[in-house]
Design a protein around this motif. Structure first.
Motif, short mmCIF file in Angstrom:
data_model
loop_
_atom_site.label_atom_id
_atom_site.label_comp_id
_atom_site.label_asym_id
_atom_site.label_seq_id
_atom_site.Cartn_x
_atom_site.Cartn_y
_atom_site.Cartn_z
N GLY A 58 0.84 -1.20 0.00
CA GLY A 58 0.00 0.00 0.00
C GLY A 58 0.86 1.25 0.00
O GLY A 58 2.04 1.21 -0.39
N VAL A 59 0.28 2.35 0.46
CA VAL A 59 0.98 3.64 0.48
C VAL A 59 2.35 3.50 1.15
O VAL A 59 3.38 3.89 0.59
CB VAL A 59 0.13 4.67 1.27
CG1 VAL A 59 0.89 5.97 1.47
CG2 VAL A 59 -1.19 4.92 0.56
N MET A 60 2.36 2.91 2.34
CA MET A 60 3.61 2.86 3.09
C MET A 60 4.51 1.73 2.64
O MET A 60 5.71 1.93 2.44
CB MET A 60 3.32 2.71 4.59
CG MET A 60 2.76 3.96 5.23
SD MET A 60 3.81 5.40 5.01
CE MET A 60 5.10 5.07 6.20
N ASP B 271 2.13 -8.82 -1.32
CA ASP B 271 0.75 -8.43 -1.00
C ASP B 271 -0.12 -9.65 -1.26
O ASP B 271 0.38 -10.73 -1.62
CB ASP B 271 0.30 -7.20 -1.80
CG ASP B 271 -0.73 -6.37 -1.00
OD1 ASP B 271 -1.73 -6.94 -0.53
OD2 ASP B 271 -0.51 -5.15 -0.84
N ILE C 285 0.66 -3.78 6.47
CA ILE C 285 -0.68 -3.97 5.91
C ILE C 285 -1.68 -3.10 6.67
O ILE C 285 -1.32 -2.40 7.62
CB ILE C 285 -1.12 -5.46 5.90
CG1 ILE C 285 -1.44 -5.95 7.32
CG2 ILE C 285 -0.09 -6.34 5.22
CD1 ILE C 285 -2.35 -7.17 7.35
N GLU D 35 -4.36 -1.21 8.91
CA GLU D 35 -4.28 -1.01 10.38
C GLU D 35 -5.42 -1.75 11.10
O GLU D 35 -6.33 -1.12 11.66
CB GLU D 35 -4.32 0.50 10.65
CG GLU D 35 -4.04 0.93 12.07
CD GLU D 35 -2.56 0.93 12.45
OE1 GLU D 35 -1.79 0.15 11.90
OE2 GLU D 35 -2.20 1.73 13.33
N LYS E 82 -3.74 -8.20 10.86
CA LYS E 82 -2.30 -8.33 11.11
C LYS E 82 -2.04 -9.68 11.80
O LYS E 82 -1.12 -10.41 11.42
CB LYS E 82 -1.78 -7.17 11.96
CG LYS E 82 -1.74 -5.82 11.18
CD LYS E 82 -1.04 -4.73 11.96
CE LYS E 82 -1.24 -3.32 11.43
NZ LYS E 82 -0.34 -2.86 10.39
N ASN F 20 4.90 -1.84 11.04
CA ASN F 20 4.89 -0.39 10.80
C ASN F 20 3.59 0.25 11.30
O ASN F 20 3.22 1.34 10.89
CB ASN F 20 5.07 -0.15 9.29
CG ASN F 20 5.12 1.32 8.93
OD1 ASN F 20 5.85 2.09 9.53
ND2 ASN F 20 4.32 1.72 7.96
N SER G 189 0.86 2.45 12.96
CA SER G 189 1.07 3.84 13.42
C SER G 189 0.53 4.05 14.82
O SER G 189 0.74 5.11 15.39
CB SER G 189 0.46 4.87 12.47
OG SER G 189 -0.48 4.33 11.64
N PHE H 172 7.71 4.09 10.43
CA PHE H 172 8.17 5.06 9.43
C PHE H 172 7.13 6.16 9.27
O PHE H 172 5.95 5.94 9.50
CB PHE H 172 8.33 4.39 8.06
CG PHE H 172 9.55 3.53 7.92
CD1 PHE H 172 10.72 4.05 7.39
CD2 PHE H 172 9.53 2.19 8.29
CE1 PHE H 172 11.85 3.26 7.24
CE2 PHE H 172 10.66 1.39 8.15
CZ PHE H 172 11.81 1.93 7.62
P1 NAD Z 1 -2.88 1.02 2.62
O1 NAD Z 1 -4.32 0.90 2.80
O2 NAD Z 1 -2.34 1.93 1.59
O3 NAD Z 1 -2.27 -0.43 2.28
C1 NAD Z 1 -2.60 -1.56 3.02
C2 NAD Z 1 -2.15 -2.81 2.29
O4 NAD Z 1 -2.54 -3.93 3.08
C3 NAD Z 1 -2.79 -2.99 0.92
O5 NAD Z 1 -1.78 -3.22 -0.02
C4 NAD Z 1 -3.66 -4.22 1.08
O6 NAD Z 1 -3.68 -5.04 -0.08
C5 NAD Z 1 -3.04 -4.95 2.24
N1 NAD Z 1 -4.03 -5.72 2.99
C6 NAD Z 1 -5.27 -5.34 3.33
N2 NAD Z 1 -5.86 -6.30 4.06
C7 NAD Z 1 -4.96 -7.30 4.16
C8 NAD Z 1 -5.00 -8.55 4.80
N3 NAD Z 1 -6.06 -8.98 5.47
N4 NAD Z 1 -3.89 -9.33 4.73
C9 NAD Z 1 -2.79 -8.92 4.07
N5 NAD Z 1 -2.74 -7.74 3.45
C10 NAD Z 1 -3.79 -6.94 3.50
O7 NAD Z 1 -2.28 1.35 4.06
P2 NAD Z 1 -0.98 2.19 4.47
O8 NAD Z 1 -1.34 3.59 4.58
O9 NAD Z 1 0.15 1.77 3.62
O10 NAD Z 1 -0.75 1.66 5.93
C11 NAD Z 1 -0.10 0.43 6.21
C12 NAD Z 1 0.37 0.42 7.64
O11 NAD Z 1 1.27 1.50 7.84
C13 NAD Z 1 -0.74 0.63 8.65
O12 NAD Z 1 -0.46 -0.14 9.79
C14 NAD Z 1 -0.68 2.11 8.94
O13 NAD Z 1 -1.19 2.43 10.19
C15 NAD Z 1 0.80 2.35 8.89
N6 NAD Z 1 1.24 3.72 8.60
C16 NAD Z 1 0.61 4.49 7.67
C17 NAD Z 1 1.07 5.78 7.42
C18 NAD Z 1 0.44 6.64 6.36
O14 NAD Z 1 0.65 7.84 6.35
N7 NAD Z 1 -0.34 6.10 5.46
C19 NAD Z 1 2.16 6.28 8.13
C20 NAD Z 1 2.81 5.47 9.05
C21 NAD Z 1 2.33 4.19 9.29
#
Ligand code: NAD
Length: 834
Positions: free
Chosen positions: A16-18, A37, A95, A97, A102, A122, A124, A148
């Motif tokens: 995903g994004v992170m 993924d 993945i 939150e 998880k 990771n 948050s 991160f």
């Molecule tokens: P996102 O929604 O962009 O990506 C989540 C990913 O998880 C997707 O690729 C999805 O396919 C996968 N996913 C969803 N359900 C799943 C499952 N049941 N099993 C396996 N994979 C699964 O989320 P994000 O923003 O990248 O956040 C990911 C983690 O990083 C979270 O824990 C979030 O709290 C943390 N985080 C996010 C940020 C931010 O600014 N976005 C900053 C720091 C930490």
């Protein structure tokens, strides 16, 4: 044992994004990475990851230091590739939150983890101990949190969070990797909701929103007040929320509401109604093109809560407030905010008061010491100084008195007084020579003794902290060899001299050039080598155009104008006072061609002196290295550049060409890259970059553009470049160092080369892609790079090329359009297209 080497391959779970961007940063650091993924329901099983990898190439600012890096990320899915996990020394889970998702994933992957692999989440804000519980007990000592910040390439902070079982040595190893391998600033956080940076940062945002509402201030006014004036990012408060995403922000606030029932400020952990309404309408901020702000054509409009409509944004601060806000001394600034009855001043004071109050009360629960809290906010939210630093700089006891008085008067957001430690004894702050205040032991805790920090001779300094690494800099903050207004030549107690510029943006003027010549003499006489390193970025914004012209102006006899220009040069962006035209100045000046030539010749002399010095000259680069700055590094025996170095020959922006040896080096480098073959393709690349004034957006790209050579070093952590530069000098002098032999037989492309480059430019001119003057400047660049009016393959020497540089520089300077470009740059700090 080199602990960095133990993490050879990493798996990131979640594209995903992170996850995708963390993978990108790992390959930026040359760490092979597998990105996992879920398997796609249809089509190619790696479809989700492949799409994420495509997305990485389009994101701005780029998560990849070079698009070519993406090939080192291997796509994988949990259905087919779990076996690949065994190869990885570190697995980072990123993945969605959700604890249940998880946990499920942990059960699935645990059997495939390598015997020594570290597994880090990771998350948050979720509890690391709760997540660890889903991990087999036998592996829990290898589990931890690794938080991160978004975007991970650019945000310096990573919070490391241990669970109850985490092996301490393993966390040290991970910290070592993050700091030196990935260039991050690591803070150890306790396992509390949202950890340190988000806990404080989000509280600060909520407190700001609360007081803004109380005082009836518009979003645009709040942003005007809480951005750069307070040493925070320009996006300030509400623009930041738009950038982060209003839904994401609401999610973080809700996590605080759900998990921090005991927090005394709990009643404020709520998403305001107006924000909920925006989210319900799908107005999520930047990603949906509407949020608190809305862009309408070129105009930025802001939501007006009273009418519910968007109105023109006026970003103006109140009458009389500007002077107060411009004050840089925190003691004076906070005193004025505290005593000034202006509602905007009272708003800011209330905001500081409640954030200080919150930090003081929460410190012991969320962090080991005050340094970790300040660094987390600096690195995670981009504040120039953390809350405790500001408080201390403003006068610790004085401010504590004001806060307690406000609390007693019922003005603060929470009624309990500051904790006793704040006012104990004659405490005058939390940072001092012994370290930073640690509430657990009521002591001042020194910086981490982890060996990786021995690579940072001058780590990032907190206000009130003592700066240098005593074992690496044995003479205080360095001993001066000589110093003037423009430079300081100094050393840290060893046998290597360091040259640092004192000028604004480290621009290179006449005195800098003289000092470079003197520094090289000095280094040859008494020192093992010379490092050019700045105590703060940038490396150099280029030649000081004003000072460069000074010699000419003096001969033109207009001292009044010169005075004005000098004053202007001392201001940011060299704004010219009163808009006085520069045209006449140049017209007078260029009448005195020998003077102009002398200045350019001195630039060339300085860079050639660097190149042919009897001891190695190493440039340690971080941030911008433009124009003359780039020419200096191109002439150094070695360059040590942080990944975030932005390097380019941008002279065409002011209507001239690189004439401090930069054009000459481009010709030389293309000849050596061609290895006797057709040099034109190599030359054309340099030509395009110079003629377009391209700046490399990373050190990796600078290498691809030829401004860094294969032998130059790219370092991920900018605080390590001085250390690495010293090591390079040791390496270079371990075998008897000799400067390069003079280049006397440089093959050039000559007339046919010039004609080919000109033909390409004619097309661009006719297509309206470049202006007449761009064409003219481009022709001068082409002529210089091709060695002038000679046969293809003619052999020339360096002086021949330097003479061409100077000739064209002077000719371009004589044109009105070039003068207009220089004048515009001096006034506005950006290039004019004419
Ligand atoms: P996102 O929604 O962009 O990506 C989540 C990913 O998880 C997707 O690729 C999805 O396919 C996968 N996913 C969803 N359900 C799943 C499952 N049941 N099993 C396996 N994979 C699964 O989320 P994000 O923003 O990248 O956040 C990911 C983690 O990083 C979270 O824990 C979030 O709290 C943390 N985080 C996010 C940020 C931010 O600014 N976005 C900053 C720091 C930490």
């Amino acid at each position: 044992m080199n602990q960095n080497l133990q993490i050879r391959k990493v798996a990131v779970l979640g594209a995903g994004v992170m996850g995708a961007q963390i993978a990108a940063h790992l390959v930026n650091a040359n760490v092979p990475t597998i990105l996992f993924d879920l398997a796609a329901r249809e089509g190619e099983p790696n479809g989700i990851v492949n799409k994420a990898l495509e997305g990485l190439k389009k994101l701005e600012p780029s998560p990849l230091a070079s698009p070519a890096k993406v090939q080192y990320i291997v796509a994988a899915n949990y259905q087919q590739h779990l076996e690949k996990l065994r190869e990885c020394d570190l697995v980072i889970e990123a993945i969605a939150e959700r604890v249940d998702w998880k946990s499920d994933l942990y059960h699935k992957v645990a059997p495939y983890l390598g015997a020594h692999a570290i597994f880090a989440t990771n998350t948050s804000g979720l509890s690391i101990n709760q997540l660890a519980a889903a991990f087999p007990e036998s592996l829990r000592h290898r589990f931890c949190g690794i938080h991160f910040f978004n975007p991970p390439r650019y945000m310096h902070l990573v919070e490391l969070i241990a669970c109850e079982n985490t092996d301490v040595g393993l966390l040290d190893q991970l910290e070592t990797f993050l700091v030196s391998g990935l260039g991050k600033g690591v803070v150890r956080a306790k396992d509390t909701p949202n950890f340190i940076a988000n806990r404080i940062g989000v509280f600060s945002l909520l407190a700001t929103a609360h007081h803004a509402r109380q005082m009836g201030l518009g979003f645009d006014t709040v942003d005007a007040l809480t951005g750069r004036y307070l040493g925070r990012p320009k996006s300030a408060t509400f623009r930041t929320l738009d950038v982060v995403g209003l839904d994401t922000f609401a999610h973080v606030v809700n996590t605080m509401r759900d998990n921090l029932a005991d927090d005394p400020w709990h009643q404020y952990f709520a998403v305001p109604n107006w924000l909920e309404k925006l989210i319900a309408q799908g107005a999520l901020g930047q990603k949906s093109k509407r949020g608190i702000y809305q862009k309408s054509g070129k105009e930025i409009r802001v939501l007006d809560l009273a009418s519910g409509e968007y109105r023109a944004s006026d970003n103006e601060v109140g009458l009389g407030m500007k002077e107060l806000l411009r004050e840089r001394d925190w003691a004076k600034k906070l005193a004025m905010l505290h005593s000034n009855p202006h509602p905007q001043a009272q708003f800011l004071w209330a905001m500081f008061r409640d954030v200080f109050h919150y930090c003081a009360l929460q410190l012991e629960h969320i962090a080991d010491n005050a340094r970790d809290l300040d660094c987390a906010v600096r690195w995670g939210f981009g504040w120039d100084s953390g809350p405790f630093e500001i408080w201390q700089a403003a006068g610790w006891q004085q401010v504590a008195g004001w806060i307690n008085a406000d609390i007693a008067a019922g003005k603060a957001m929470f009624s309990a007084p500051l904790p006793a430690w704040v006012t104990e004894g004659s405490r005058n702050g939390v940072h001092n020579a012994q370290g930073s205040y640690a509430p657990a032991g009521k002591t001042y805790q020194p910086r981490s003794a982890l060996p990786v920090y021995q690579r940072q001779i001058f780590p990032e300094r907190l206000l009130g902290e003592v700066v240098f690494n005593k074992s690496l800099c044995t003479v205080g903050t360095g001993e001066t060899i000589f110093e003037n207004e423009s430079v300081r030549l100094w050393h840290t107690g060893d046998d290597i001299a360091i040259l640092s510029f004192n000028t604004k943006m480290h621009v290179i003027g006449d005195e800098v050039l003289d000092s470079i010549l003197r520094a090289v003499d000095e280094a040859e006489a008494r020192w093992r080598g010379l490092i050019i390193w700045q105590t703060e970025p940038p490396f150099s914004a280029g030649a000081n155009l004003l000072q460069l012209m000074q010699g000419m102006q003096e001969s033109a006899g207009d001292a009044g104008m010169l005075g004005k220009l000098k004053q202007a040069a001392n201001r940011v962006k060299y704004t010219v006072a009163g808009g006085g035209g520069m045209g006449d100045l140049f017209k007078a000046a260029i009448g005195d061609v020998p003077r102009v030539e002398a200045v350019i010749a001195k630039f060339q002399q300085a860079t050639m002196r660097i190149k042919y010095a009897k001891v190695p000259v190493v440039s340690a680069v971080d941030g911008l290295a433009l124009g003359g700055g780039c020419e200096i590094i191109m002439h150094s025996a070695r360059v040590v550049a942080s990944l975030e170095s932005y390097i380019g020959l941008v002279e065409v922006g002011v209507g001239v060409l690189p004439a401090g040896g930069g054009s000459k080096e481009a010709t030389l480098r293309s000849a050596s890259e061609a290895k006797g073959g057709d040099l034109f393709p190599f030359l054309r690349r340099y030509f395009q970059n110079i003629a377009m004034g391209e700046v490399a957006k990373s050190a990796e790209l600078a290498r691809e553009m030829g401004y860094l050579r294969p032998s130059d070093r790219i370092v991920l952590n900018r605080f390590e470049i001085l250390h690495v530069a010293k090591q390079e000098i040791h390496a270079l002098t371990a075998t008897d160092y000799r400067p390069p032999l003079p280049a006397t037989q440089i093959p050039v492309a000559g007339r046919p080369g010039i004609a080919t480059l000109q033909a390409a430019m004619v097309n661009m001119l006719e297509g309206g892609f470049i202006s007449e003057h761009d064409y003219k400047v481009g022709c001068a660049v082409a002529d210089t790079l091709c060695g002038g009016d000679v046969e293809a393959g003619s052999l020339v020497d360096e002086q021949w090329l330097l003479d061409l540089e100077r000739k064209h520089f002077i000719a371009l300077l004589a044109t009105e359009k070039t003068q207009a470009r220089i004048e515009y740059m001096l006034k506005n700090g950006k290039p004019l297209r004419n």
